[in-house]
Scaffold this motif. Sequence first.
Motif, PDB file in Angstrom:
ATOM      1  N   ALA A  75      39.807 -20.795   3.461  1.00  9.01           N
ATOM      2  CA  ALA A  75      38.369 -21.070   3.456  1.00  9.01           C
ATOM      3  C   ALA A  75      37.543 -19.789   3.382  1.00  9.01           C
ATOM      4  O   ALA A  75      36.316 -19.845   3.317  1.00  9.01           O
ATOM      5  CB  ALA A  75      37.988 -21.860   4.712  1.00  9.01           C
ATOM      6  N   GLY A  76      38.225 -18.644   3.388  1.00 11.03           N
ATOM      7  CA  GLY A  76      37.513 -17.371   3.307  1.00 11.03           C
ATOM      8  C   GLY A  76      37.027 -16.870   4.653  1.00 11.03           C
ATOM      9  O   GLY A  76      36.142 -16.016   4.717  1.00 11.03           O
ATOM     10  N   GLY A  77      37.609 -17.379   5.729  1.00 13.30           N
ATOM     11  CA  GLY A  77      37.178 -16.976   7.061  1.00 13.30           C
ATOM     12  C   GLY A  77      38.166 -16.066   7.759  1.00 13.30           C
ATOM     13  O   GLY A  77      39.212 -15.716   7.211  1.00 13.30           O
ATOM     14  N   LEU A  78      37.815 -15.707   8.972  1.00 10.59           N
ATOM     15  CA  LEU A  78      38.660 -14.894   9.835  1.00 10.59           C
ATOM     16  C   LEU A  78      38.949 -15.690  11.097  1.00 10.59           C
ATOM     17  O   LEU A  78      38.032 -16.280  11.674  1.00 10.59           O
ATOM     18  CB  LEU A  78      37.956 -13.591  10.221  1.00 10.59           C
ATOM     19  N   SER A  79      40.191 -15.686  11.531  1.00  7.42           N
ATOM     20  CA  SER A  79      40.539 -16.414  12.754  1.00  7.42           C
ATOM     21  C   SER A  79      39.705 -15.935  13.938  1.00  7.42           C
ATOM     22  O   SER A  79      39.298 -16.725  14.782  1.00  7.42           O
ATOM     23  CB  SER A  79      42.026 -16.263  13.072  1.00  7.42           C
ATOM     24  N   SER A  80      39.432 -14.651  13.994  1.00  2.15           N
ATOM     25  CA  SER A  80      38.669 -14.082  15.109  1.00  2.15           C
ATOM     26  C   SER A  80      37.212 -14.544  15.125  1.00  2.15           C
ATOM     27  O   SER A  80      36.525 -14.386  16.129  1.00  2.15           O
ATOM     28  CB  SER A  80      38.730 -12.554  15.063  1.00  2.15           C
ATOM     29  N   ALA A  81      36.741 -15.127  14.036  1.00  2.12           N
ATOM     30  CA  ALA A  81      35.354 -15.594  13.957  1.00  2.12           C
ATOM     31  C   ALA A  81      35.294 -17.092  13.713  1.00  2.12           C
ATOM     32  O   ALA A  81      34.327 -17.596  13.162  1.00  2.12           O
ATOM     33  CB  ALA A  81      34.634 -14.848  12.837  1.00  2.12           C
ATOM     34  N   SER A  82      36.350 -17.806  14.134  1.00  8.02           N
ATOM     35  CA  SER A  82      36.443 -19.244  13.856  1.00  8.02           C
ATOM     36  C   SER A  82      36.444 -20.067  15.132  1.00  8.02           C
ATOM     37  O   SER A  82      36.823 -19.580  16.198  1.00  8.02           O
ATOM     38  CB  SER A  82      37.734 -19.543  13.086  1.00  8.02           C
ATOM     39  N   VAL A  83      36.036 -21.303  14.993  1.00  8.87           N
ATOM     40  CA  VAL A  83      36.032 -22.264  16.086  1.00  8.87           C
ATOM     41  C   VAL A  83      36.807 -23.484  15.616  1.00  8.87           C
ATOM     42  O   VAL A  83      36.603 -23.955  14.493  1.00  8.87           O
ATOM     43  CB  VAL A  83      34.589 -22.689  16.458  1.00  8.87           C
ATOM     44  N   MET A  84      37.700 -23.979  16.457  1.00  6.63           N
ATOM     45  CA  MET A  84      38.466 -25.177  16.126  1.00  6.63           C
ATOM     46  C   MET A  84      37.861 -26.362  16.872  1.00  6.63           C
ATOM     47  O   MET A  84      37.627 -26.297  18.080  1.00  6.63           O
ATOM     48  CB  MET A  84      39.931 -24.991  16.523  1.00  6.63           C
TER      49      MET A  84
END
Length: 101
Positions: A75-84
Amino acid sequence: MPTSPRPFEGLEAALDDLEARSYRFAVCTNKLEWLSKLLLDRLNLSARFAAICGADTFGVAKPEPAILHQTIARAGGLSSASVMVGTPAQTSARHGAPALP
């Protein structure tokens, strides 16, 4: 697949609000990718997601952390800046899933 699927009440308004704040969305599910895309197409929601990934997409399923990390990357994101959202944090943590807010 349900004959009359519909989004949870308030979902589209929440997505609108978050999208207006430049958030990006992805689906990470243990369902098959093509079935998930079909359901989201029927709900007219597919275009809202930068990535829709299933257990068959990467050959791993939740709670294996790789599926979530790879979905976020697609999705073009970073795990460190993501919310599940969706899988209880306690369940994910017990099974070694990544620590996300």
